[in-house]
Enzyme design. Sequence first.
Site, PDB file in Angstrom:
ATOM      1  N   SER A   1       0.850  -1.189   0.000  1.00 40.43           N
ATOM      2  CA  SER A   1       0.000   0.000   0.000  1.00 40.43           C
ATOM      3  C   SER A   1       0.882   1.233   0.000  1.00 40.43           C
ATOM      4  O   SER A   1       2.016   1.200   0.484  1.00 40.43           O
ATOM      5  CB  SER A   1      -0.876   0.016   1.254  1.00 40.43           C
ATOM      6  OG  SER A   1      -1.573   1.235   1.378  1.00 40.43           O
TER       7      SER A   1
ATOM      8  N   TYR B   1      -1.979  -0.713  10.158  1.00 39.85           N
ATOM      9  CA  TYR B   1      -2.043  -0.977   8.719  1.00 39.85           C
ATOM     10  C   TYR B   1      -0.781  -0.461   8.036  1.00 39.85           C
ATOM     11  O   TYR B   1      -0.133  -1.185   7.279  1.00 39.85           O
ATOM     12  CB  TYR B   1      -3.294  -0.324   8.126  1.00 39.85           C
ATOM     13  CG  TYR B   1      -3.465  -0.580   6.656  1.00 39.85           C
ATOM     14  CD1 TYR B   1      -3.988  -1.788   6.206  1.00 39.85           C
ATOM     15  CD2 TYR B   1      -3.117   0.372   5.710  1.00 39.85           C
ATOM     16  CE1 TYR B   1      -4.150  -2.040   4.846  1.00 39.85           C
ATOM     17  CE2 TYR B   1      -3.270   0.130   4.355  1.00 39.85           C
ATOM     18  CZ  TYR B   1      -3.789  -1.072   3.931  1.00 39.85           C
ATOM     19  OH  TYR B   1      -3.945  -1.312   2.591  1.00 39.85           O
TER      20      TYR B   1
END
Length: 173
Positions: free
Chosen positions: A55, A68
């Site tokens: 990501s 995350y």
Amino acid sequence: LVNNAGANMGVNKVGDYDPALWAKVMDINLMGPFRLMNAFLHMMPSGSSVINVASRAGKKPLHSCSAYSTSKAGLIMLTKCVAAEYADRNIRANAICPGQVLTEMNLRRYEREAKAAGISREERMEQMMRTVPLGRIGTPEDIGRLAAFLCSEASGYMTGQALNVTGGQIMEL
């Protein structure tokens, strides 16, 4: 081998994070891909490709999404380790680092953020689109095209890369 796992549980700053939720995010986003690579690398033939979907958050932290962001940064480094350790077997490893992509996970995020701001999900999505130089939210197909390239011989001389698919949100030297 394509590892495409992603979970973001508990939206908190590091000091407010529930350790059990932190561990669950790490288990899904980092340990899951590790387990699959650990199992498959021993039997992958020369010329194979490993693709880890990381990501942009692994390169630039998302506010209050520390677990995350940390897990995806770890996945980028794990990708680089596999690339270095298995290059002598001609096994390539690369990471895809998506930005805003129209997925169920991001739709839930936009809903959460919209509620907190007292606006509609569509208004939140419009705000997000204004942060993307190309002016739109990405699609799963945008990511899929890069994955297909990384699986192909056309990328046969690429390994250890973390490629941004962010519509220009992240531009690196």
